[in-house]
Enzyme design. Structure first.
Site, PDB file in Angstrom:
ATOM      1  N   ARG A 164       0.853  -1.187  -0.051  1.00  0.00           N
ATOM      2  CA  ARG A 164      -0.325   0.085   0.069  1.00  0.00           C
ATOM      3  C   ARG A 164       0.853   1.220  -0.102  1.00  0.00           C
ATOM      4  NH1 ARG A 164      -3.429  -3.614  -0.553  1.00  0.00           N
ATOM      5  NH2 ARG A 164      -5.342  -3.722   0.392  1.00  0.00           N
ATOM      6  N   SER A 236     -11.104  -0.977   3.092  1.00  0.00           N
ATOM      7  CA  SER A 236     -10.311  -1.255   4.447  1.00  0.00           C
ATOM      8  C   SER A 236      -9.767   0.168   4.930  1.00  0.00           C
ATOM      9  CB  SER A 236      -8.867  -1.872   3.934  1.00  0.00           C
ATOM     10  OG  SER A 236      -9.121  -3.063   3.506  1.00  0.00           O
ATOM     11  N   GLU A 332      -5.360   3.649   6.454  1.00  0.00           N
ATOM     12  CA  GLU A 332      -5.160   3.462   4.911  1.00  0.00           C
ATOM     13  C   GLU A 332      -5.681   4.872   4.490  1.00  0.00           C
ATOM     14  OE1 GLU A 332      -6.442   0.281   2.743  1.00  0.00           O
ATOM     15  OE2 GLU A 332      -5.171   0.909   1.040  1.00  0.00           O
TER      16      GLU A 332
HETATM   17  N1  EPU Z   1     -10.626 -11.606   9.717  1.00  0.00           N
HETATM   18  C1  EPU Z   1     -11.504 -11.727  11.050  1.00  0.00           C
HETATM   19  N2  EPU Z   1     -12.433 -10.765  11.216  1.00  0.00           N
HETATM   20  C2  EPU Z   1     -12.635  -9.824  10.393  1.00  0.00           C
HETATM   21  C3  EPU Z   1     -11.741  -9.633   9.189  1.00  0.00           C
HETATM   22  C4  EPU Z   1     -10.762 -10.214   9.067  1.00  0.00           C
HETATM   23  O1  EPU Z   1     -11.131 -12.687  11.838  1.00  0.00           O
HETATM   24  O2  EPU Z   1     -13.588  -8.977  10.816  1.00  0.00           O
HETATM   25  C5  EPU Z   1      -9.353 -12.497   9.671  1.00  0.00           C
HETATM   26  C6  EPU Z   1     -10.000 -13.298   8.411  1.00  0.00           C
HETATM   27  O3  EPU Z   1     -10.789 -14.512   8.797  1.00  0.00           O
HETATM   28  C7  EPU Z   1      -8.571 -13.842   7.974  1.00  0.00           C
HETATM   29  C8  EPU Z   1      -7.666 -12.414   7.991  1.00  0.00           C
HETATM   30  O4  EPU Z   1      -8.445 -11.696   9.056  1.00  0.00           O
HETATM   31  O5  EPU Z   1      -8.086 -14.896   8.480  1.00  0.00           O
HETATM   32  C9  EPU Z   1      -7.657 -11.590   6.812  1.00  0.00           C
HETATM   33  O6  EPU Z   1      -8.893 -11.204   6.399  1.00  0.00           O
HETATM   34  P1  EPU Z   1      -9.188 -10.896   4.833  1.00  0.00           P
HETATM   35  O7  EPU Z   1      -8.708 -11.971   3.944  1.00  0.00           O
HETATM   36  O8  EPU Z   1     -10.465 -10.355   4.465  1.00  0.00           O
HETATM   37  O9  EPU Z   1      -8.233  -9.707   4.481  1.00  0.00           O
HETATM   38  P2  EPU Z   1      -7.795  -8.454   5.004  1.00  0.00           P
HETATM   39  O10 EPU Z   1      -6.259  -8.732   5.376  1.00  0.00           O
HETATM   40  O11 EPU Z   1      -8.650  -7.931   6.349  1.00  0.00           O
HETATM   41  C10 EPU Z   1      -6.756  -7.392   2.767  1.00  0.00           C
HETATM   42  C11 EPU Z   1      -6.818  -6.130   2.244  1.00  0.00           C
HETATM   43  C12 EPU Z   1      -8.344  -5.980   1.502  1.00  0.00           C
HETATM   44  C13 EPU Z   1      -8.459  -7.244   0.403  1.00  0.00           C
HETATM   45  C14 EPU Z   1      -8.100  -8.409   1.222  1.00  0.00           C
HETATM   46  C15 EPU Z   1      -8.143  -9.708   0.282  1.00  0.00           C
HETATM   47  C16 EPU Z   1      -5.626  -4.485   3.472  1.00  0.00           C
HETATM   48  C17 EPU Z   1      -5.607  -3.092   4.231  1.00  0.00           C
HETATM   49  N3  EPU Z   1      -6.720  -4.787   3.254  1.00  0.00           N
HETATM   50  O12 EPU Z   1      -7.774  -7.413   3.941  1.00  0.00           O
HETATM   51  O13 EPU Z   1      -8.411  -4.875   0.712  1.00  0.00           O
HETATM   52  O14 EPU Z   1      -9.658  -7.239  -0.308  1.00  0.00           O
HETATM   53  O15 EPU Z   1      -6.874  -8.583   1.984  1.00  0.00           O
HETATM   54  O16 EPU Z   1      -6.807  -9.909  -0.281  1.00  0.00           O
HETATM   55  O17 EPU Z   1      -4.503  -4.759   3.127  1.00  0.00           O
HETATM   56  C18 EPU Z   1      -9.035  -2.624   0.544  1.00  0.00           C
HETATM   57  O18 EPU Z   1      -7.920  -2.369   0.438  1.00  0.00           O
HETATM   58  O19 EPU Z   1     -10.010  -1.797   0.553  1.00  0.00           O
HETATM   59  C19 EPU Z   1      -9.367  -4.022   0.638  1.00  0.00           C
HETATM   60  C20 EPU Z   1     -10.636  -4.387   0.815  1.00  0.00           C
END
Ligand code: EPU
Length: 336
Positions: A164, A236, A332
């Site tokens: 990012r 995010s 972010e």
């Molecule tokens: N998780 C939870 N509870 C929640 C959210 C997440 O327990 O409320 C856990 C999930 O179960 C999983 C882990 O956290 O084990 C990661 O969650 P997820 O796969 O949804 O991805 P993220 O790291 O929360 C990032 C990006 C997203 C992108 C997803 C998928 C960032 C800041 N965000 O989210 O990007 O869609 O990975 O690759 O890096 C965005 O930038 O607007 C965005 C949505």
């Protein structure tokens, strides 16, 4: 070129707060932009360039000039047996570009389906999802310097991409405006299915194709993220924190189910959504703002939230994560 005065920005940012810009200017070409940069209107007032407004939190009306690109070409620059090099105008809606690639069977951006925003911002934010970052397909970024109107072209290496991050968000913040981005996409793509449940989610399809990956990613996003047409948010709200491996090792003792992704030998990335969730924030509301009930990383404008509601909620969350895990999470989203 269109110039508007006292113009509502509600439809131009995805939180949909009722804020306005003193001036709003949309230009359609690099030449128009260069001329615009020489005008008193631009030279004598604060300037904010926006894309799809999907990463902004307007804390008040903007008392300056908001600029928006309507440079919207998608052109093939070069093509060989293996790949296609494309120039894409900064104002092209990102997902329209992804759709165009998938329809032509060009691989590389399908995991980035349905990310809100525009191509220009993709090169500033280094957007990423499901194991792919846009830097992986960027070859060059074409820009105009705000102070001189001079055009420059930067290579991927010069843009210093990280998670990012890019030089346009740091040392060169506000200095250049992206006019177009040169991407290289593949005719014989290697699918990237390493992230989370992507491969498993695809198993319902007989074969793996770009179209199936795009459909799966869209379904995964729709199941977790709020519908942008119905509920305001900025995706995010926080970045995933990168912590020292030694701190992660200590936390793991207490929280063995904490998800994590190694960054390098020294550092580990932890999902902020998980941390926020475990602090009990899922679905909680503050004024008109709320933590999304399916993905805690996303703050939503639930019912006519003010920027203050959102900022206060964000701060309470940051404090709570800091107290519980001793981890600082940072937004972010850009506060304007
Ligand atoms: N998780 C939870 N509870 C929640 C959210 C997440 O327990 O409320 C856990 C999930 O179960 C999983 C882990 O956290 O084990 C990661 O969650 P997820 O796969 O949804 O991805 P993220 O790291 O929360 C990032 C990006 C997203 C992108 C997803 C998928 C960032 C800041 N965000 O989210 O990007 O869609 O990975 O690759 O890096 C965005 O930038 O607007 C965005 C949505």
């Amino acid at each position: 070129m269109t110039i508007r005065e006292n113009y509502s920005l509600q439809a131009h940012h995805t939180f949909h707060l009722p804020v306005s810009a003193r001036w709003y200017v949309e230009y359609g070409s690099t030449e128009e932009l260069k001329n615009l940069l020489q005008t008193d209107l631009v030279k004598q007032h604060p300037l904010l360039h926006i894309g799809g407004g999907s990463n902004l939190l307007f804390t008040k009306d903007y008392e300056g000039v908001v600029l928006h690109s309507a440079i919207r070409h998608i052109e093939i620059l070069e093509e060989d047996e293996d790949s296609v090099q494309l120039s894409v105008g900064a104002g092209v809606v990102w997902d329209d570009f992804v759709s165009h690639c998938v329809e032509n069977n060009w691989g590389g951006v399908e995991n980035l389906s349905l990310i809100p925003g525009e191509a220009g911002a993709s090169a500033v934010q280094n957007i990423g999802a499901y194991g792919v970052e846009v830097k992986d397909v960027i070859e060059r970024v074409n820009v105009v310097e705000v102070s001189t109107g001079q055009e420059y072209q930067f290579t991927r290496a010069e843009c210093r991409y990280g998670y990012r991050e890019s030089i346009f968000k740091k040392e060169w913040k506000g200095r250049f405006i992206v006019t177009s981005v040169v991407y290289r996409v593949q005719k014989n793509p290697v699918f990237n299915l390493t992230y989370g449940h992507l491969e498993e989610a695809l198993s319902g399809y007989g074969e793996i194709t770009l179209k199936n990956i795009r459909e799966t990613v869209i379904a995964m996003r729709n199941s977790k993220l709020p519908d942008p047409d119905k509920t305001g948010s900025a995706g995010s709200f926080f970045m995933n924190p990168v912590i020292a491996r030694s701190q992660y090792d200590r936390l793991k003792e207490k929280y063995p189910d904490m998800p994590h992704y190694p960054v390098d030998g020294e550092q580990v990335k932890v999902p902020a959504g998980w941390l926020i969730d475990r602090c009990g924030w899922k679905g909680r509301e503050h004024g008109g703002a709320a933590v999304h009930d399916k993905q805690c990383l996303v703050l939503v404008n639930k019912r006519q939230a003010t920027a203050k509601d959102i900022m206060e909620l964000a701060e309470m969350i940051q404090n709570s994560v800091k107290e519980t895990y001793d981890i600082a999470i940072v937004p972010e989203v850009n506060f304007i």
